[in-house]
Design a protein around this motif. Structure first.
Motif, PDB file in Angstrom:
ATOM      1  N   GLY A 105      -6.362   9.158  -0.482  1.00 16.57           N
ATOM      2  CA  GLY A 105      -6.399  10.336   0.369  1.00 16.57           C
ATOM      3  C   GLY A 105      -5.037  10.719   0.920  1.00 16.57           C
ATOM      4  N   SER A 106      -4.187   9.718   1.146  1.00 19.93           N
ATOM      5  CA  SER A 106      -2.820   9.890   1.652  1.00 19.93           C
ATOM      6  C   SER A 106      -2.780  10.848   2.842  1.00 19.93           C
ATOM      7  N   MET A 107      -1.655  11.532   3.053  1.00 18.19           N
ATOM      8  CA  MET A 107      -1.518  12.352   4.252  1.00 18.19           C
ATOM      9  C   MET A 107      -2.431  13.569   4.241  1.00 18.19           C
ATOM     10  N   GLY A 108      -2.908  13.954   3.066  1.00 21.87           N
ATOM     11  CA  GLY A 108      -3.880  15.035   2.994  1.00 21.87           C
ATOM     12  C   GLY A 108      -5.138  14.722   3.776  1.00 21.87           C
ATOM     13  N   GLU A 109      -5.451  13.446   3.895  1.00 17.28           N
ATOM     14  CA  GLU A 109      -6.595  12.998   4.691  1.00 17.28           C
ATOM     15  C   GLU A 109      -6.147  12.522   6.072  1.00 17.28           C
ATOM     16  N   TRP A 110      -5.130  11.651   6.094  1.00 16.03           N
ATOM     17  CA  TRP A 110      -4.718  10.978   7.333  1.00 16.03           C
ATOM     18  C   TRP A 110      -4.274  11.969   8.407  1.00 16.03           C
ATOM     19  N   ALA A 111      -3.466  12.945   8.028  1.00 15.34           N
ATOM     20  CA  ALA A 111      -2.880  13.859   9.014  1.00 15.34           C
ATOM     21  C   ALA A 111      -3.919  14.756   9.675  1.00 15.34           C
ATOM     22  N   LYS A 112      -5.026  14.991   8.992  1.00 17.83           N
ATOM     23  CA  LYS A 112      -6.064  15.870   9.539  1.00 17.83           C
ATOM     24  C   LYS A 112      -7.075  15.134  10.406  1.00 17.83           C
ATOM     25  N   ASP A 113      -7.124  13.817  10.283  1.00 15.07           N
ATOM     26  CA  ASP A 113      -8.113  13.019  11.013  1.00 15.07           C
ATOM     27  C   ASP A 113      -7.497  12.559  12.330  1.00 15.07           C
ATOM     28  N   THR A 114      -7.835  13.249  13.404  1.00 16.84           N
ATOM     29  CA  THR A 114      -7.206  12.966  14.700  1.00 16.84           C
ATOM     30  C   THR A 114      -7.632  11.633  15.282  1.00 16.84           C
ATOM     31  N   SER A 115      -8.607  10.969  14.677  1.00 23.32           N
ATOM     32  CA  SER A 115      -8.976   9.631  15.154  1.00 23.32           C
ATOM     33  C   SER A 115      -7.996   8.576  14.650  1.00 23.32           C
ATOM     34  N   VAL A 140       0.874  -1.168   0.000  1.00 20.25           N
ATOM     35  CA  VAL A 140       0.000   0.000   0.000  1.00 20.25           C
ATOM     36  C   VAL A 140       0.915   1.223   0.000  1.00 20.25           C
ATOM     37  N   ALA A 141       0.822   2.037  -1.033  1.00 22.71           N
ATOM     38  CA  ALA A 141       1.684   3.215  -1.144  1.00 22.71           C
ATOM     39  C   ALA A 141       0.874   4.479  -0.882  1.00 22.71           C
ATOM     40  N   TYR A 142       1.539   5.458  -0.267  1.00 26.01           N
ATOM     41  CA  TYR A 142       0.893   6.755  -0.034  1.00 26.01           C
ATOM     42  C   TYR A 142       1.929   7.859  -0.099  1.00 26.01           C
ATOM     43  N   CYS A 143       1.450   9.094  -0.125  1.00 23.67           N
ATOM     44  CA  CYS A 143       2.328  10.275  -0.137  1.00 23.67           C
ATOM     45  C   CYS A 143       1.546  11.418   0.485  1.00 23.67           C
ATOM     46  N   GLY A 144       1.519  12.569  -0.147  1.00 24.62           N
ATOM     47  CA  GLY A 144       0.741  13.680   0.382  1.00 24.62           C
ATOM     48  C   GLY A 144      -0.666  13.724  -0.186  1.00 24.62           C
ATOM     49  N   GLY A 145      -0.761  13.499  -1.510  1.00 20.74           N
ATOM     50  CA  GLY A 145      -2.065  13.581  -2.158  1.00 20.74           C
ATOM     51  C   GLY A 145      -2.330  12.493  -3.178  1.00 20.74           C
ATOM     52  N   GLY A 146      -1.628  11.360  -3.064  1.00 19.94           N
ATOM     53  CA  GLY A 146      -1.872  10.248  -3.982  1.00 19.94           C
ATOM     54  C   GLY A 146      -1.253  10.433  -5.358  1.00 19.94           C
TER      55      GLY A 146
END
Length: 291
Positions: free
Chosen positions: A275-285, A246-252
């Motif tokens: 969604g990558s970190m653009g989604e993950w980093a903002k979701d505090t859950s 599974v690969a990710y970056c900032g915005g896919g």
């Protein structure tokens, strides 16, 4: 080493420029900084202006954010629905018999993003130009200016493949799976959380390994590094063909460079966290890891 041939050289492209089935596209987008306090990580600017200033003869232009991304989300560049993509690719003249060649300026990540999108739709006739227009111009090859001429509209029929895109829930589940390796294509300083992130919380998806997309590209020629070098880089991070990636970056986007190289090496269990970190980093859950 089983390799796939989705990479085309400048010399090979020059030989097929006049073929009627060729669909050649500049895919460039630019990411411009935003004012302090902005809620978005960057402003996505179409590369149409630089396309009109100079492109490979006969090429047309694909606007990733404008035509080929989901307009109903705050996240940039998210994969839209199949019907929207069928209509968009069809407008640009792509059909089952097309030979598609993709390139971008400065980095191949915009081209590899479109390659991955087309692959997810079941289209196998796309290749990425090695070195892009940077290598093409460095070799003194012809350049054309002006507006895109456009290809005749065609019927693009998707045959979607399951699993090439995953969401945050899938990634969270994957952090506990022993047969999955999660690969971060961002730079090492962002992987470690050593610098502030424009995406939100600094750090990485827990347990993910670092294979920066930049390590897959020769910085001078903009061409891809040899496959043997890429294989060694992936192997050093514990990535082998027995595991799902599974690969990710900032915005896919840049993560598709890693996926492109892995595919060329014969890896077949590959997926992209859109969604990558653009989604993950903002979701505090969601958990995040630093250090």
């Amino acid at each position: 080493m089983a390799a796939h041939n989705e990479l085309i050289t400048t010399a090979e492209l020059a030989d097929i420029l006049t073929r009627p089935e060729l669909r050649l596209f500049d895919c460039t987008t630019y990411l411009e900084p935003v004012p302090p306090g902005s809620s978005v990580p960057y402003i996505a600017v179409s590369g149409r202006q630089t396309f009109e200033a100079g492109h490979i003869p006969g090429a047309n232009f694909l606007d990733l954010q404008g035509e080929f991304s989901d307009p109903n989300t705050e996240l940039r560049f998210m994969m839209p629905g199949t019907a929207r993509l069928e209509a968009a690719f069809g407008r640009h003249g792509i059909s089952a018999t097309s030979r598609v060649v993709l390139y971008s300026i400065g980095t191949p990540m915009w081209a590899t993003r479109f390659w991955w999108m087309l692959r997810s739709l079941g289209f196998e006739g796309a290749a990425v130009l090695d070195g892009g227009i940077d290598k093409w111009t460095a070799e003194g090859r012809d350049i054309e200016t002006g507006l895109a001429g456009g290809y005749p509209p065609a019927t693009f029929t998707a045959r979607p493949r399951n699993g090439l895109f995953v969401n945050k829930h899938d990634v969270l589940a994957a952090t506990a799976e022993g047969n999955t390796v999660i690969v971060n294509a961002l730079g090492p300083q962002f992987h470690k959380g050593l610098e502030p992130s424009r995406y939100g919380r600094p750090g990485r998806v827990p347990g993910s390994v670092s294979v920066p997309a930049a390590t897959m590209i020769d910085p001078k020629s903009k061409a891809f590094v040899p496959l043997a070098d890429a294989e060694a880089t992936f192997a050093a991070q514990g990535i082998d063909r027995s595991k799902r990636v599974v690969a990710y970056c900032g915005g896919g986007i840049s993560a598709t460079i890693d996926l492109f190289q892995l595919h060329r090496l014969g890896y077949d269990n590959l997926t992209l966290y859109d969604g990558s970190m653009g989604e993950w980093a903002k979701d505090t859950s969601l958990p995040i890891e630093t250090g």
